[in-house]
Every structure is written in structure tokens, then in C-alpha cells.
Motif scaffolding. Structure first.
Motif, PDB file in Angstrom:
ATOM      1  N   THR A 164      -8.812 -20.136  11.305  1.00 46.30           N
ATOM      2  CA  THR A 164      -9.570 -20.289  10.057  1.00 46.30           C
ATOM      3  C   THR A 164      -8.906 -21.305   9.131  1.00 46.30           C
ATOM      4  N   ALA A 212     -15.556  -5.536   8.769  1.00 48.89           N
ATOM      5  CA  ALA A 212     -14.878  -5.793   7.504  1.00 48.89           C
ATOM      6  C   ALA A 212     -13.528  -6.471   7.733  1.00 48.89           C
ATOM      7  N   LEU A 215     -14.150 -10.197   8.731  1.00 48.10           N
ATOM      8  CA  LEU A 215     -15.104 -10.923   7.900  1.00 48.10           C
ATOM      9  C   LEU A 215     -14.647 -12.344   7.604  1.00 48.10           C
ATOM     10  N   PHE A 216     -13.344 -12.555   7.525  1.00 50.07           N
ATOM     11  CA  PHE A 216     -12.825 -13.888   7.231  1.00 50.07           C
ATOM     12  C   PHE A 216     -13.162 -14.895   8.327  1.00 50.07           C
ATOM     13  N   ASN A 263     -17.019 -15.927   7.326  1.00 49.24           N
ATOM     14  CA  ASN A 263     -17.140 -16.590   6.035  1.00 49.24           C
ATOM     15  C   ASN A 263     -15.764 -17.113   5.649  1.00 49.24           C
ATOM     16  N   ASN A 290     -14.755 -18.484   3.116  1.00 44.77           N
ATOM     17  CA  ASN A 290     -14.389 -18.280   1.717  1.00 44.77           C
ATOM     18  C   ASN A 290     -13.712 -16.930   1.496  1.00 44.77           C
ATOM     19  N   VAL A 291     -13.818 -16.028   2.445  1.00 44.41           N
ATOM     20  CA  VAL A 291     -13.188 -14.709   2.342  1.00 44.41           C
ATOM     21  C   VAL A 291     -11.715 -14.860   2.712  1.00 44.41           C
ATOM     22  N   PRO A 292     -10.805 -14.417   1.845  1.00 42.16           N
ATOM     23  CA  PRO A 292      -9.374 -14.555   2.166  1.00 42.16           C
ATOM     24  C   PRO A 292      -8.967 -13.601   3.290  1.00 42.16           C
ATOM     25  N   ASN A 314      -5.930  -9.276   0.880  1.00 36.05           N
ATOM     26  CA  ASN A 314      -6.421  -8.978  -0.458  1.00 36.05           C
ATOM     27  C   ASN A 314      -5.287  -9.090  -1.482  1.00 36.05           C
TER      28      ASN A 314
END
Length: 165
Positions: A12, A82, A85-86, A89, A91-93, A96
Motif C-alpha cells: 500500500t 475491517a 480495509l486499508f 481504500n 486513504n485508510v491508515p 489507528n
């Protein structure tokens, strides 16, 4: 699993560095298959172990206790979408950590002063922290953000969100 997640993070990061909006479907499929295999292997390993001993004073009702690793593998299998998910997308880090850092100052404030005196004071503090953190993340001048009208800030956020990264 650790190697799998490190590989997925590297993929990613490389995709972001190259300016791509998404990973290739082949890479996503490969990571998903490896994830499923890791979870299945962990669950099979733990189910092959002898059950944990029950304390003498407990009742014998309910399901038998599971080891921590077994519970983690089952949770990872259940929450696969969940966790990964990165991959779908960019844009998802991956972690957290940023969200936890955002909450840290509020918790420090609560611990130092004991709490907020009123609910209104707590709400005002949260609004100010939100504006400051948003300005920091957007690269804006924080003092200027505080003096700008809320509608202008929302407009600026909308225009920055519609721009490609």
C-alpha cells in the motif's frame, strides 16, 4: 500473520508513492488468500491442543475456555474486512495511532484537572481541539483557522477532499 501484514503495508505504501488510487486486484486477492490461510492454520493449531483446565470451584456449564491466540485468530477471521480495509481504500491508515494521538490530549486534560466542570465546557474544549487538529492535518495555520468562520472552514475542507491526493 506479522509478515503478511508487513507485506500488505509495503504494497500500500508503494502504491501511494506511485500515485495509484488502489492496489491491483491480484495483490488484494493474494493478501486475502494468505490472510485466510494464516487464520485457518492458527485455528487448526489451537483446536488440536488439549483443552485448558478448568478451576476446581467453577461450574461445568458453558463452552470451554480458549487460549488467547485462539480467540485472536477467531476475531481476526470474523473481522477480516475491517482489518484489511486499508487494502481497498488507500486513504485508510494501516494503524489507528493518529486517532489515539488525537484523543490523548483530552485524556491528559481530564487527568490533570480531574474532569471538566460543565458539559458545555467539555463540548467547547472538544470543538476547539477538533478545529486545531483538523487545521494541523490540513497544513493550515492553526491561529488563522480559529479566526476563520466555520462555513469557510467547511468549504475549505470540502474543496481539499475533492482534490485527488
Amino acid at each position: 500473520m506479522k509478515n503478511l501484514l508487513c507485506d500488505a503495508l509495503t504494497l500500500t505504501q508503494d502504491a501511494r508513492d506511485q500515485g495509484r488510487l488502489a492496489l491491483s486486484p491480484e495483490h488484494v486477492h493474494q493478501i486475502n488468500q494468505r490472510f485466510d490461510a494464516c487464520c485457518a492454520q492458527a485455528i487448526k493449531f489451537h483446536e488440536g491442543l488439549p483443552p485448558l483446565a478448568r478451576p476446581m470451584k467453577t461450574r461445568k456449564r458453558g463452552r470451554p475456555r480458549r487460549r488467547t491466540g485462539h480467540n485472536m485468530a477467531r476475531r481476526m477471521q470474523a473481522h477480516k474486512n475491517a482489518i484489511l480495509l486499508f487494502l481497498d481504500n488507500l486513504n485508510v491508515p494501516f494503524t489507528n495511532n493518529e486517532a489515539e494521538r488525537d484523543l490523548r490530549m483530552t485524556k491528559v486534560r481530564q487527568k490533570v484537572s480531574g474532569s471538566f466542570r460543565t458539559e458545555t465546557g467539555a463540548e467547547n474544549y472538544c470543538v476547539l481541539r477538533t478545529v486545531a487538529e483538523t487545521a494541523r492535518k490540513q497544513g493550515w495555520d492553526i491561529l488563522e483557522a480559529f479566526s476563520t468562520s466555520p462555513t469557510r472552514l467547511i468549504h475549505d475542507l470540502d474543496t481539499s477532499a475533492s482534490k485527488p491526493a
